[in-house]
Design an enzyme around this catalytic site. Structure first.
Site, PDB file in Angstrom:
ATOM      1  N   LYS A 174       0.822  -1.216   0.000  1.00 57.96           N
ATOM      2  CA  LYS A 174       0.000   0.000   0.000  1.00 57.96           C
ATOM      3  C   LYS A 174       0.851   1.260   0.000  1.00 57.96           C
ATOM      4  CE  LYS A 174      -4.355  -1.608   1.973  1.00 57.96           C
ATOM      5  NZ  LYS A 174      -5.416  -1.349   2.984  1.00 57.96           N
ATOM      6  N   ARG A 175       2.109   1.119   0.386  1.00 55.87           N
ATOM      7  CA  ARG A 175       2.993   2.300   0.419  1.00 55.87           C
ATOM      8  C   ARG A 175       3.529   2.662  -0.966  1.00 55.87           C
ATOM      9  NH1 ARG A 175       4.195  -0.581   4.996  1.00 55.87           N
ATOM     10  NH2 ARG A 175       5.868  -1.732   3.949  1.00 55.87           N
TER      11      ARG A 175
END
Length: 493
Positions: A262-263
């Site tokens: 998700k980063r």
């Protein structure tokens, strides 16, 4: 052929939706719709796993719905639409989970555990065990031991008793998979405060919603033995019918062969909409992350994918997310759209950038209708339209030339070209594309001997403010005589 097919997507509303979620949703959707084409009763369910009260947000929930609507994966049953097995948000299904927990406890499939994480870690270190997870310490507590823990004020959580032996299933993507339950410790079904965990809610929801096939990411593979074991217990207490078939889709990898997290900037699905991708482009590319319609074909529609999709064709090996390939696929899908459709889709970007008003005025609408055919084949993302078309709509007082493009092309030689161009067109009797082209070609190319790139590049920057623009001669016709001449003179200072 009469066996119903029920698949589900169950995203958690905890942050920005991930492209991996979209890929999984796409494969579930294609699986269900393909089954429907074969004459089966097939349903695509959308439910929400929002038992994580601290991280779940209404904003993220709405983003998930927004995403599914944008990408065109219309669900048949679930949140907002309802259905026979609702409610479809786990936060609204607490009574069901409590009832199942009570039945599991009564049938001795579960037990209360009073251990702290620190105690479990200490026992594992002391024993030298390599097995991670819980060690079963509270499986068979005596009444005295329970009383002692309760006297300390400890609140127990509920653990499921994993059976001895091994668990095997025929994975729809990977074939036979076997886990020795020695390496699958007893797992918690709820927190000490009674709140249910995913390990309980997902199988219970699959059971009570009669899900027949669970297609999900490879990262969840290790939890499947737990779900299958719990399903057997749910059958024993009358909550479940058949155990669903499981298929684990390949990882989506990012840079450096690491799982796309998700980063990672390219992981955020809705960002592609904001960047000007069309849903056909993003979905087409994501379909290629583990599946192919043919060895020599990359571009296809969602309908074509549905018709051809077979879960057995999914490649279990990790698939790497390649942004350049995604851009190229999106461009190919853009070329499939009609000019009218592209015009409709770029309007929100033009409005947001202030290129046109909201609502669009009659004069701007007419100009846009004339201009879009000039750029439809030149823009690769919808977000490129404002920069490409803005020079046609801007007030002359606000028109500006890009400094970098001016530095490259409006040099002393370039300004000489602009000066010659101005002289060539300012006396034209008819202001048309053909007349403008003839005049500039005769002066800049035939008389001055310039190559077309050197002849028309400086004029393009003077007229549009940028090196990249719609076709020059057509743009000058749309701008009109007065505005075109004014910009040529303005470039000359």
């Amino acid at each position: 052929m009469s066996t119903p097919v029920r698949v589900r997507m169950a995203p958690s509303p905890t942050g920005s939706p991930h492209v991996g979620l979209v890929r999984t949703a796409l494969f579930n959707f294609a699986f269900a719709r393909h089954a429907a084409l074969q004459g089966q009763d097939a349903t695509f369910v959308l439910r929400i796993e929002d038992t994580d009260k601290e991280r779940s947000t209404e904003e993220s929930y709405q983003a998930i719905l927004d995403l599914f609507r944008w990408i065109g994966l219309d669900w048949d049953e679930g949140v907002e639409k309802g259905g026979p097995y609702g409610p479809y948000r786990q936060s609204e299904r607490g009574d069901l989970y409590r009832d199942v927990l009570a039945k599991l406890a009564a049938s001795s499939h579960t037990y209360e555990c009073f251990c702290t994480n620190e105690e479990v870690d200490a026992r594992r270190k002391a024993s030298g065990s390599k097995v991670m997870g819980y060690d079963g310490f509270c499986r068979d507590l005596s009444a005295e031991q329970r009383a002692a823990f309760e006297a300390e004020g400890r609140a127990p959580l509920v653990r499921f008793r994993m059976p001895d032996g091994s668990i095997t299933w025929d994975d729809l993507v990977r074939g036979d998979v076997t886990f020795d339950t020695t390496h699958v410790p007893d797992f918690a079904l709820c927190r000490a405060n009674g709140d249910p965990l995913y390990t309980l809610t997902a199988p219970v929801d699959d059971a009570t919603m009669h899900i027949t096939h669970v297609l999900r990411g490879e990262d969840l593979l290790s939890s499947t033995p737990r779900q299958i074991a719990l399903f057997e217990a749910l059958k024993a207490i009358g909550v479940a019918g058949e155990t669903p078939a499981y298929g684990h889709l390949p990882y989506v990898m990012g840079e450096g062969n690491k799982k796309l997290s998700k980063r990672d900037p390219q992981a955020h699905a809705l960002a592609y909409r904001d960047q000007g991708f069309i849903p056909e482009g993003l979905m087409n590319y994501l379909a290629l992350l583990g599946w192919a319609i043919a060895a020599d074909r990359d571009v296809f529609s969602l309908e074509e994918m549905v018709e051809a999709f077979d879960i057995k064709d999914v490649n279990p090996n990790p698939a790497r997310f390649d942004l350049k390939k995604a851009d190229a696929i999106n461009t190919s899908q853009m070329r499939r759209l009609s000019v009218e459709e592209i015009t409709h889709r770029v309007l929100p970007f033009l409005k947001d950038a202030g290129v046109v008003g909201d609502p669009v005025g009659d004069a701007d609408a007419r100009l846009l209708e004339l201009a879009m055919p000039l750029v439809a084949e030149r823009i690769n993302k919808l977000s490129e339209a404002p920069a490409m078309l803005g020079f046609l709509f801007v007030d002359e007082a606000d028109f500006a030339i890009d400094p970098d493009d001016a530095a490259k092309l409006l040099t002393e030689d370039g300004l000489g070209v602009v000066r010659a161009a101005l002289k060539a067109v300012e006396g034209l009797e008819q202001w048309s594309t053909a007349a403008i082209q003839d005049a500039l070609q005769a002066t800049l190319v035939d008389e001055m001997g310039l190559k077309p790139r050197n002849a028309f590049g400086p004029v393009r920057v003077a007229i549009s403010g940028r090196r990249v623009s719609p076709p020059l001669f057509e743009s000058m016709e749309l701008l009109g005589r007065d505005r075109s001449l004014s910009r040529l003179r303005g470039a000359l200072g």
